[in-house]
Every structure is written in C-alpha cells, then in structure tokens.
Design a protein around this motif. Sequence first.
Motif: not given
Length: 139
Positions: A30-46, A86-90, A97-99, A104-107
């Motif tokens: 969320x902090x990097x939502x406007x950063x060019x080239x930033x790729x959204x990341x995630x953790x697989x909880x399972x 990296x989270x797959x962009x929807x 280049x920002x994904x 989605x991040x807020x939810x």
Amino acid sequence: MAINLDRLAGFHHNALKVRADKMEVIAGNLANANTPGYKARDIDFQSAMNSAMQSSQTTQAGPSSMVRTNDKHIAGSSAPRFDVQFRMPDQPDTGDGNTVDVQVERNAFLENGMRYEASLMLLNGKFSGMKKALSSGGQ
C-alpha cells in the motif's frame, strides 16, 4: 502433571507471527502503490504456517540467530520463516510497471486483520481456560 505451553498455544502463536508478517508486507504494498516499477508482494499463509510449525518442532525453545555478513550489520533475533512472493496482477499494466491494486491490498489487509484478531481471541480463550483450570484445581 506438566503443562506444555507449546502444545497449548503453539499453532495460534505461530499464526499470529505469520499474520503480523503478512500485515507488514501488505502495508508495504500500500505504501508503494504509486512507486513506478514496484511489484506487489505477498506471503502464502499456508506454506508459511507449515514452515513455522516444522521449525518450532525441530528447534529448541530459544530464538535462532541471523547470520551477519558484516560486523557493522545489526544483529537480529531470528530469520524469516517464509518466502515473500510476487503477487500476480489482476489489472492491466498502467504503463509504469507497478502491479499494486489498492483495492485488492485493502481487502487483503482487512481480511488478514480479522483473521489475526480471531487467532488472538482463540489464543486468549485457551489461556483463560488454562487459568481457570489452574485456579479451580486446588479446590
């Protein structure tokens, strides 16, 4: 009779740690939502929980130490037990280049927060039950 706190609270304790780490990753997105080239990341909880449960079963009760590659690095208490992916962009590429998809991040942030709260309530219930059993055991 010995009380095994790891058996009582181990899963929920690990779940809280993984949820807190996931919250940090989502907040970074969320902090990097406007950063060019930033790729959204995630953790697989399972997979993170599987890793956390395996490491808690195979290690001693003490914290593991991080490997420092330079004496000027700050010593940490433990290495992360998960892989940040990296989270797959929807959404289609916006051209910079920002994904990060803010909705989605807020939810994901809200869902993770509710699950964190649920784990905290379950852990609290376990300790309340243990406290009640200990206080009424002598009567």
